[in-house]
Design an enzyme around this catalytic site. Structure first.
Site, PDB file in Angstrom:
ATOM      1  N   LEU A  88       0.846  -1.204   0.000  1.00  0.00           N
ATOM      2  CA  LEU A  88       0.000   0.000   0.000  1.00  0.00           C
ATOM      3  C   LEU A  88       0.878   1.249   0.000  1.00  0.00           C
ATOM      4  CD1 LEU A  88      -2.552  -1.318   2.663  1.00  0.00           C
ATOM      5  CD2 LEU A  88      -2.915  -1.183   0.180  1.00  0.00           C
ATOM      6  N   GLY A  89       1.911   1.230  -0.836  1.00  0.00           N
ATOM      7  CA  GLY A  89       2.816   2.381  -0.939  1.00  0.00           C
ATOM      8  C   GLY A  89       2.259   3.412  -1.904  1.00  0.00           C
ATOM      9  N   ARG A 106       3.453  -4.547   5.098  1.00  0.00           N
ATOM     10  CA  ARG A 106       4.236  -4.826   6.319  1.00  0.00           C
ATOM     11  C   ARG A 106       4.386  -3.557   7.165  1.00  0.00           C
ATOM     12  NH1 ARG A 106      10.273  -5.613   3.723  1.00  0.00           N
ATOM     13  NH2 ARG A 106      10.544  -3.448   3.142  1.00  0.00           N
ATOM     14  N   SER A 108       1.068   2.045 -15.352  1.00  0.00           N
ATOM     15  CA  SER A 108       1.768   3.324 -15.543  1.00  0.00           C
ATOM     16  C   SER A 108       0.901   4.465 -15.021  1.00  0.00           C
ATOM     17  CB  SER A 108       2.076   3.539 -17.027  1.00  0.00           C
ATOM     18  OG  SER A 108       2.800   4.750 -17.177  1.00  0.00           O
ATOM     19  N   LYS A 147       5.117  -3.157 -20.502  1.00  0.00           N
ATOM     20  CA  LYS A 147       5.484  -2.084 -19.558  1.00  0.00           C
ATOM     21  C   LYS A 147       6.984  -1.809 -19.598  1.00  0.00           C
ATOM     22  CE  LYS A 147       5.046   1.085 -16.528  1.00  0.00           C
ATOM     23  NZ  LYS A 147       5.725   1.076 -15.296  1.00  0.00           N
ATOM     24  N   HIS A 151       7.573   0.274 -22.609  1.00  0.00           N
ATOM     25  CA  HIS A 151       7.035   1.607 -22.284  1.00  0.00           C
ATOM     26  C   HIS A 151       8.074   2.405 -21.498  1.00  0.00           C
ATOM     27  CE1 HIS A 151       5.255   4.300 -19.259  1.00  0.00           C
ATOM     28  NE2 HIS A 151       4.317   4.582 -20.155  1.00  0.00           N
ATOM     29  N   ASN A 152       8.680   1.767 -20.514  1.00  0.00           N
ATOM     30  CA  ASN A 152       9.650   2.488 -19.690  1.00  0.00           C
ATOM     31  C   ASN A 152      10.936   2.790 -20.445  1.00  0.00           C
ATOM     32  OD1 ASN A 152       7.687   2.052 -17.721  1.00  0.00           O
ATOM     33  ND2 ASN A 152       9.213   2.011 -16.108  1.00  0.00           N
ATOM     34  N   GLU A 212      10.117   5.763 -22.224  1.00  0.00           N
ATOM     35  CA  GLU A 212      10.106   6.863 -21.234  1.00  0.00           C
ATOM     36  C   GLU A 212      11.537   7.405 -21.033  1.00  0.00           C
ATOM     37  OE1 GLU A 212       7.655   6.090 -17.598  1.00  0.00           O
ATOM     38  OE2 GLU A 212       9.573   6.219 -16.577  1.00  0.00           O
ATOM     39  N   TYR A 213      12.507   6.501 -20.902  1.00  0.00           N
ATOM     40  CA  TYR A 213      13.900   6.936 -20.725  1.00  0.00           C
ATOM     41  C   TYR A 213      14.331   7.827 -21.901  1.00  0.00           C
ATOM     42  CZ  TYR A 213      15.218   3.463 -17.059  1.00  0.00           C
ATOM     43  OH  TYR A 213      15.357   2.725 -15.917  1.00  0.00           O
TER      44      TYR A 213
HETATM   45  N1  LIG Z   1       6.104   4.804  -8.186  1.00  0.00           N
HETATM   46  C1  LIG Z   1       5.760   4.725  -9.473  1.00  0.00           C
HETATM   47  O1  LIG Z   1       5.674   5.732 -10.180  1.00  0.00           O
HETATM   48  C2  LIG Z   1       5.433   3.384 -10.086  1.00  0.00           C
HETATM   49  C3  LIG Z   1       4.663   3.360 -11.252  1.00  0.00           C
HETATM   50  C4  LIG Z   1       4.311   2.124 -11.821  1.00  0.00           C
HETATM   51  C5  LIG Z   1       4.759   0.952 -11.235  1.00  0.00           C
HETATM   52  N2  LIG Z   1       5.520   1.009 -10.111  1.00  0.00           N
HETATM   53  C6  LIG Z   1       5.905  -0.263  -9.503  1.00  0.00           C
HETATM   54  O2  LIG Z   1       4.927  -0.577  -8.506  1.00  0.00           O
HETATM   55  C7  LIG Z   1       5.527  -1.301  -7.429  1.00  0.00           C
HETATM   56  C8  LIG Z   1       5.297  -0.517  -6.130  1.00  0.00           C
HETATM   57  O3  LIG Z   1       5.895   0.749  -6.263  1.00  0.00           O
HETATM   58  P1  LIG Z   1       5.642   1.921  -5.225  1.00  0.00           P
HETATM   59  O4  LIG Z   1       6.151   3.154  -5.877  1.00  0.00           O
HETATM   60  O5  LIG Z   1       4.262   1.876  -4.712  1.00  0.00           O
HETATM   61  O6  LIG Z   1       6.633   1.481  -4.054  1.00  0.00           O
HETATM   62  P2  LIG Z   1       6.596   1.992  -2.550  1.00  0.00           P
HETATM   63  O7  LIG Z   1       7.984   1.792  -2.039  1.00  0.00           O
HETATM   64  O8  LIG Z   1       5.995   3.347  -2.446  1.00  0.00           O
HETATM   65  O9  LIG Z   1       5.602   0.979  -1.816  1.00  0.00           O
HETATM   66  C9  LIG Z   1       5.907  -0.365  -1.617  1.00  0.00           C
HETATM   67  C10 LIG Z   1       5.087  -0.833  -0.421  1.00  0.00           C
HETATM   68  O10 LIG Z   1       5.312  -2.228  -0.266  1.00  0.00           O
HETATM   69  C11 LIG Z   1       5.472  -2.500   1.117  1.00  0.00           C
HETATM   70  N3  LIG Z   1       6.263  -3.715   1.217  1.00  0.00           N
HETATM   71  C12 LIG Z   1       7.542  -3.902   0.816  1.00  0.00           C
HETATM   72  N4  LIG Z   1       7.904  -5.183   1.029  1.00  0.00           N
HETATM   73  C13 LIG Z   1       6.828  -5.809   1.573  1.00  0.00           C
HETATM   74  C14 LIG Z   1       6.581  -7.129   1.996  1.00  0.00           C
HETATM   75  N5  LIG Z   1       7.529  -8.079   1.906  1.00  0.00           N
HETATM   76  N6  LIG Z   1       5.368  -7.427   2.496  1.00  0.00           N
HETATM   77  C15 LIG Z   1       4.412  -6.468   2.584  1.00  0.00           C
HETATM   78  N7  LIG Z   1       4.583  -5.201   2.186  1.00  0.00           N
HETATM   79  C16 LIG Z   1       5.781  -4.878   1.695  1.00  0.00           C
HETATM   80  C17 LIG Z   1       6.154  -1.284   1.695  1.00  0.00           C
HETATM   81  O11 LIG Z   1       5.932  -1.172   3.096  1.00  0.00           O
HETATM   82  C18 LIG Z   1       5.481  -0.157   0.889  1.00  0.00           C
HETATM   83  O12 LIG Z   1       4.337   0.339   1.538  1.00  0.00           O
HETATM   84  C19 LIG Z   1       6.990  -1.456  -7.812  1.00  0.00           C
HETATM   85  O13 LIG Z   1       7.173  -2.681  -8.467  1.00  0.00           O
HETATM   86  C20 LIG Z   1       7.228  -0.297  -8.780  1.00  0.00           C
HETATM   87  O14 LIG Z   1       8.307  -0.521  -9.640  1.00  0.00           O
HETATM   88  C21 LIG Z   1       5.854   2.187  -9.516  1.00  0.00           C
HETATM   89  O1  LIG Z   2       5.011   4.388 -16.089  1.00  0.00           O
HETATM   90  C1  LIG Z   2       5.243   4.823 -14.969  1.00  0.00           C
HETATM   91  O2  LIG Z   2       4.381   5.142 -14.142  1.00  0.00           O
HETATM   92  C2  LIG Z   2       6.680   4.951 -14.566  1.00  0.00           C
HETATM   93  O3  LIG Z   2       7.533   4.468 -15.547  1.00  0.00           O
HETATM   94  C3  LIG Z   2       6.898   4.151 -13.325  1.00  0.00           C
HETATM   95  O4  LIG Z   2       6.893   2.779 -13.635  1.00  0.00           O
HETATM   96  C4  LIG Z   2       8.077   4.542 -12.463  1.00  0.00           C
HETATM   97  O5  LIG Z   2       8.188   5.880 -12.224  1.00  0.00           O
HETATM   98  C5  LIG Z   2       9.331   3.848 -12.866  1.00  0.00           C
HETATM   99  O6  LIG Z   2       9.417   2.793 -11.931  1.00  0.00           O
HETATM  100  C6  LIG Z   2      10.603   4.621 -12.799  1.00  0.00           C
HETATM  101  O7  LIG Z   2      11.547   3.781 -13.388  1.00  0.00           O
HETATM  102  P1  LIG Z   2      13.087   4.026 -13.255  1.00  0.00           P
HETATM  103  O8  LIG Z   2      13.385   3.973 -11.767  1.00  0.00           O
HETATM  104  O9  LIG Z   2      13.741   2.914 -13.989  1.00  0.00           O
HETATM  105  O10 LIG Z   2      13.344   5.384 -13.823  1.00  0.00           O
END
Ligand SMILES: NC(=O)c1ccc[n+]([C@@H]2O[C@H](COP(=O)([O-])OP(=O)(O)OC[C@H]3O[C@@H](n4cnc5c(N)ncnc54)[C@H](O)[C@@H]3O)[C@@H](O)[C@H]2O)c1
Ligand SMILES: O=C(O)[C@H](O)[C@@H](O)[C@H](O)[C@H](O)COP(=O)(O)O
Length: 303
Positions: free
Chosen positions: A8-9, A31, A121, A173, A176-177, A180-181
């Site tokens: 739930l991040g 967690r 995304s 995805k 896509h990324n 994005e780069y």
């Molecule tokens: N942030 C972005 O823009 C973005 C966009 C698309 C996809 N993603 C992907 O989505 C996923 C989550 O990203 P995020 O930005 O929400 O990360 P985040 O670090 O904000 O959240 C991750 C959450 O997972 C929890 N967590 C970690 N390990 C755990 C475990 N073993 N058991 C239970 N909970 C656990 C943490 O406490 C945290 O709340 C990643 O794979 C990331 O690459 C991120």
């Molecule tokens: O489509 C999206 O929402 C972003 O691409 C998202 O997935 C995130 O911001 C990447 O995890 C950053 O990726 P890098 O850490 O490799 O720049």
């Protein structure tokens, strides 16, 4: 419809919120107790363990995993395999490597569990704007998940796609990324060139704001860049280090495997590596070689 969100991040938290606002019943597990507490106040049913999460959902269950890719996702999927029941569906919405997703689909399948990979995304803006979603899995699973995809997407019929079989969601995805780069790199290089043309004194905030309207390069990345530059053009507090979390590396590896040239994406990945290298041993060596063959001057580190 009820489903669970694990993680739930920044992403899972807002996706759970969007689903709650869309009328879904959401059971949440993280967690970190703080992450759960914030959402419990908004209607999320907090599960203290994965067993409790299972017991809070009607069968067959839908469990969406939104965790950092790699060991965290692997560990939780392994635990889920021991907790869930045949017919339950596990979705990995994180930025996982598509080959991991294919492998996981196979071993979860051996235990009677369904698996789909969904590239997501939209970042932290997805709560309001909706998320772009790339689904990988069989048609029957896509149909089962469609109400969830429609609620998470920018609008029910737009912004989500059944990309192909398991693995295809995370593959789409990944590319896509990679794109994005490359787009980020082009914007950064062009703006740097404008800044260096000191005689024109370009106001990059005003210029990028103007570019947002009517130009060929208007885009969400440009919108976000203009928004930041409006408050800070000097970037003097920002360290020149660009992290990467795997998608760009996998895109380049895949291109090498397939023998497909992707020079722009590859170069933008290497630019990030360069920014991450604090030692700069290669540049020091270049300076030394130049001195050795041509007697050219070398700038001392303390200069
Ligand atoms: N942030 C972005 O823009 C973005 C966009 C698309 C996809 N993603 C992907 O989505 C996923 C989550 O990203 P995020 O930005 O929400 O990360 P985040 O670090 O904000 O959240 C991750 C959450 O997972 C929890 N967590 C970690 N390990 C755990 C475990 N073993 N058991 C239970 N909970 C656990 C943490 O406490 C945290 O709340 C990643 O794979 C990331 O690459 C991120
Ligand atoms: O489509 C999206 O929402 C972003 O691409 C998202 O997935 C995130 O911001 C990447 O995890 C950053 O990726 P890098 O850490 O490799 O720049």
């Amino acid at each position: 419809m009820d489903l669970a969100m694990i993680g739930l991040g920044r992403m899972g938290g807002n996706m759970a919120r969007r689903l709650l606002r869309g009328g879904f019943g959401v059971v949440g597990y993280d967690r970190s107790p703080e992450a759960v507490r914030a959402l419990a106040a908004e209607g999320l049913a907090a599960a203290p363990s994965l067993e409790a999460l299972r017991d809070l959902l009607p069968a067959p269950r839908t469990v969406w995993v939104m965790l950092p890719a790699g060991s965290a996702t692997e560990a939780v999927l392994e635990e889920l395999a021991g907790v869930l029941e045949p017919g339950d569906l596990v979705i990995d919405g994180g930025n996982a490597y598509y080959k991991d997703s294919q492998r996981r689909a196979a071993w979860l399948g051996e235990r009677g569990l369904l698996f789909a990979d969904v590239g997501v995304s939209g970042g932290v803006w997805g709560l309001e704007n909706g998320y772009g979603l790339m689904f990988g899995g069989p048609p029957g699973v896509a149909a089962r998940l469609e109400p969830v995809l429609r609620a998470l997407a920018p609008s029910p019929g737009l912004g989500w796609v059944h990309a192909g079989p398991v693995g295809a969601g995370h593959f789409a995805k990944m590319v896509h990324n990679g794109i994005e780069y490359g787009m980020m790199q082009a914007l950064a290089e062009g703006l740097n060139l404008l800044r260096k043309k000191r005689e024109f004194g370009f106001d990059l905030a005003r210029l990028t704001e103007a570019w947002r309207h009517g130009t060929v390069i208007r885009s969400w990345l440009l919108d976000l860049t203009a928004q930041y530059l409006a408050g800070d053009q000097d970037l003097s507090d920002i360290a020149p280090v660009v992290a990467d979390s795997g998608e760009g590396r996998w895109t380049v590896l895949e291109a090498v495997e397939l023998g497909v040239p992707i020079p722009v994406i590859t170069q933008s990945l290497y630019t990030r590596f360069e920014s991450q290298d604090e030692e700069d041993y290669d540049e020091r060596l270049l300076a030394v070689m130049r001195k050795m063959f041509g007697g050219h001057g070398v700038k001392k580190a303390r200069d």
